[in-house]
Scaffold this motif. Structure first.
Motif, PDB file in Angstrom:
ATOM      1  N   ALA A  12       0.825  -1.209   0.000  1.00 40.86           N
ATOM      2  CA  ALA A  12       0.000   0.000   0.000  1.00 40.86           C
ATOM      3  C   ALA A  12       0.863   1.263   0.000  1.00 40.86           C
ATOM      4  O   ALA A  12       0.561   2.247  -0.701  1.00 40.86           O
ATOM      5  N   THR A  13       1.959   1.227   0.751  1.00 41.04           N
ATOM      6  CA  THR A  13       2.868   2.379   0.768  1.00 41.04           C
ATOM      7  C   THR A  13       3.487   2.615  -0.596  1.00 41.04           C
ATOM      8  O   THR A  13       3.598   3.766  -1.048  1.00 41.04           O
ATOM      9  N   ALA A  14       3.873   1.554  -1.288  1.00 42.89           N
ATOM     10  CA  ALA A  14       4.468   1.691  -2.616  1.00 42.89           C
ATOM     11  C   ALA A  14       3.467   2.257  -3.617  1.00 42.89           C
ATOM     12  O   ALA A  14       3.801   3.132  -4.424  1.00 42.89           O
ATOM     13  N   VAL A  15       2.213   1.787  -3.559  1.00 39.81           N
ATOM     14  CA  VAL A  15       1.195   2.278  -4.497  1.00 39.81           C
ATOM     15  C   VAL A  15       0.875   3.746  -4.230  1.00 39.81           C
ATOM     16  O   VAL A  15       0.813   4.572  -5.155  1.00 39.81           O
ATOM     17  N   VAL A  16       0.674   4.095  -2.975  1.00 39.85           N
ATOM     18  CA  VAL A  16       0.361   5.487  -2.630  1.00 39.85           C
ATOM     19  C   VAL A  16       1.530   6.405  -2.975  1.00 39.85           C
ATOM     20  O   VAL A  16       1.343   7.508  -3.511  1.00 39.85           O
ATOM     21  N   SER A  17       2.755   5.960  -2.713  1.00 40.60           N
ATOM     22  CA  SER A  17       3.935   6.775  -3.051  1.00 40.60           C
ATOM     23  C   SER A  17       4.047   6.964  -4.550  1.00 40.60           C
ATOM     24  O   SER A  17       4.387   8.059  -5.028  1.00 40.60           O
ATOM     25  N   GLY A  18       3.764   5.910  -5.331  1.00 42.98           N
ATOM     26  CA  GLY A  18       3.801   6.049  -6.783  1.00 42.98           C
ATOM     27  C   GLY A  18       2.786   7.052  -7.306  1.00 42.98           C
ATOM     28  O   GLY A  18       3.074   7.826  -8.225  1.00 42.98           O
ATOM     29  N   LEU A  19       1.594   7.062  -6.706  1.00 32.35           N
ATOM     30  CA  LEU A  19       0.591   8.048  -7.108  1.00 32.35           C
ATOM     31  C   LEU A  19       1.010   9.465  -6.734  1.00 32.35           C
ATOM     32  O   LEU A  19       0.805  10.412  -7.504  1.00 32.35           O
ATOM     33  N   LEU A  20       1.602   9.620  -5.557  1.00 29.76           N
ATOM     34  CA  LEU A  20       2.034  10.953  -5.126  1.00 29.76           C
ATOM     35  C   LEU A  20       3.226  11.458  -5.932  1.00 29.76           C
ATOM     36  O   LEU A  20       3.437  12.669  -6.033  1.00 29.76           O
ATOM     37  N   VAL A  22       3.554  11.335  -9.158  1.00 29.91           N
ATOM     38  CA  VAL A  22       3.049  11.983 -10.373  1.00 29.91           C
ATOM     39  C   VAL A  22       2.018  13.063 -10.085  1.00 29.91           C
ATOM     40  O   VAL A  22       1.661  13.838 -10.987  1.00 29.91           O
ATOM     41  N   THR A  23       1.510  13.135  -8.859  1.00 32.37           N
ATOM     42  CA  THR A  23       0.498  14.139  -8.542  1.00 32.37           C
ATOM     43  C   THR A  23       1.018  15.287  -7.679  1.00 32.37           C
ATOM     44  O   THR A  23       0.331  16.308  -7.553  1.00 32.37           O
ATOM     45  N   ALA A  24       2.191  15.151  -7.088  1.00 28.05           N
ATOM     46  CA  ALA A  24       2.727  16.217  -6.235  1.00 28.05           C
ATOM     47  C   ALA A  24       3.086  17.435  -7.075  1.00 28.05           C
ATOM     48  O   ALA A  24       3.638  17.317  -8.177  1.00 28.05           O
ATOM     49  N   ASN A  26       5.114  19.967  -6.040  1.00 29.87           N
ATOM     50  CA  ASN A  26       6.515  20.318  -5.834  1.00 29.87           C
ATOM     51  C   ASN A  26       7.391  19.182  -6.360  1.00 29.87           C
ATOM     52  O   ASN A  26       7.249  18.027  -5.926  1.00 29.87           O
ATOM     53  N   PRO A  27       8.321  19.454  -7.295  1.00 23.62           N
ATOM     54  CA  PRO A  27       9.159  18.375  -7.831  1.00 23.62           C
ATOM     55  C   PRO A  27      10.079  17.747  -6.790  1.00 23.62           C
ATOM     56  O   PRO A  27      10.409  16.569  -6.888  1.00 23.62           O
ATOM     57  N   VAL A  28      10.492  18.517  -5.789  1.00 21.12           N
ATOM     58  CA  VAL A  28      11.325  17.949  -4.727  1.00 21.12           C
ATOM     59  C   VAL A  28      10.531  16.923  -3.926  1.00 21.12           C
ATOM     60  O   VAL A  28      11.041  15.858  -3.569  1.00 21.12           O
ATOM     61  N   HIS A  29       9.265  17.219  -3.664  1.00 18.03           N
ATOM     62  CA  HIS A  29       8.411  16.266  -2.968  1.00 18.03           C
ATOM     63  C   HIS A  29       8.201  15.006  -3.804  1.00 18.03           C
ATOM     64  O   HIS A  29       8.119  13.891  -3.258  1.00 18.03           O
ATOM     65  N   SER A  30       8.126  15.169  -5.124  1.00 19.92           N
ATOM     66  CA  SER A  30       7.977  14.005  -5.996  1.00 19.92           C
ATOM     67  C   SER A  30       9.171  13.068  -5.871  1.00 19.92           C
ATOM     68  O   SER A  30       9.013  11.842  -5.817  1.00 19.92           O
ATOM     69  N   VAL A  31      10.366  13.635  -5.821  1.00 18.30           N
ATOM     70  CA  VAL A  31      11.568  12.807  -5.675  1.00 18.30           C
ATOM     71  C   VAL A  31      11.576  12.109  -4.320  1.00 18.30           C
ATOM     72  O   VAL A  31      11.954  10.935  -4.204  1.00 18.30           O
TER      73      VAL A  31
END
Length: 208
Positions: A12-20, A22-24, A26-31
């Motif tokens: 669940a953490t991996a799926v939610v992180s993957g969605l965030l 591409v949706t964040a 701030n590009p730093v937050h995406s990384v």
């Protein structure tokens, strides 16, 4: 029971992180979300007994690729607002491509579960009690696939040399160090003794 809880939690953490990623906004937050997705995937590989892949995710992707992404995002002056101007224009096309890829993944998963695609596949080498997963991969990699492994290393070396040659620029206005001249200095070339007279400076001018 504990392994099941860990699996669902990290999945669940991996799926939610993957969605965030591409949706964040701030590009730093995406990384940073990408790094969390890598760590979660590494934990899933550990549960599956693939310690080598987990180590690759942590060392190579988190320690090198994600850090490089973060360095590029933070150091380069990229106008992300301008890059997102055509987001709504390409959104329908992106949705169509994403739908096609999702349909293909579902079809492949159904075929694999039913045993159609994996019925003739050779069983993978399983680590025994005497050998670990990393040792088993190393034996196969450096015996059966040693030439391919060396060829891949040569290709990466050539790519690295090419990148250095293409980006290297020599400037005549920059003073560069000469390590050979620095190490070969002696007392005659490194020290200059001045005979200073009382009341007169080093340049010979009278002090006032």
């Amino acid at each position: 029971m504990l392994q099941g809880i860990a699996f669902y939690l990290m999945a669940a953490t991996a799926v939610v992180s993957g969605l965030l990623v591409v949706t964040a906004r701030n590009p730093v937050h995406s990384v940073l979300w990408l790094i969390l997705a890598f760590f979660s995937s590494a934990g899933l590989f550990v549960l599956l007994g693939a310690e080598f892949l987990a180590m690759l995710l942590v060392v190579v992707y988190v320690g090198a690729v994600a850090v490089l992404f973060l360095f590029v995002v933070m150091m380069l002056d990229v106008d992300f607002v301008r890059l997102r101007e055509g987001y709504a224009t390409y959104l329908p096309l992106a949705a169509i491509v994403a739908g096609i890829l999702l349909a293909e993944m579902i079809m492949i998963s159904i075929v694999v579960v039913q045993g159609g695609a994996a019925s003739d596949a050779t069983a993978p080498a399983v680590a025994t009690a005497d050998t670990s997963n990393i040792e088993a991969i190393g034996r196969v990699l450096y015996t059966d696939y040693i030439y391919f492994f060396q060829a891949a290393g040569i290709v990466l070396l050539i790519a690295m040399i090419g990148a250095i040659v293409l980006t290297l620029r020599h400037k005549t206005t920059v003073r560069r160090q000469d390590p050979g001249a620095q190490t070969n200095r002696d007392r005659k070339t490194a020290i200059e003794i001045k005979g200073v007279v009382t009341g007169v400076g080093v340049t010979g001018e009278e002090l006032r």
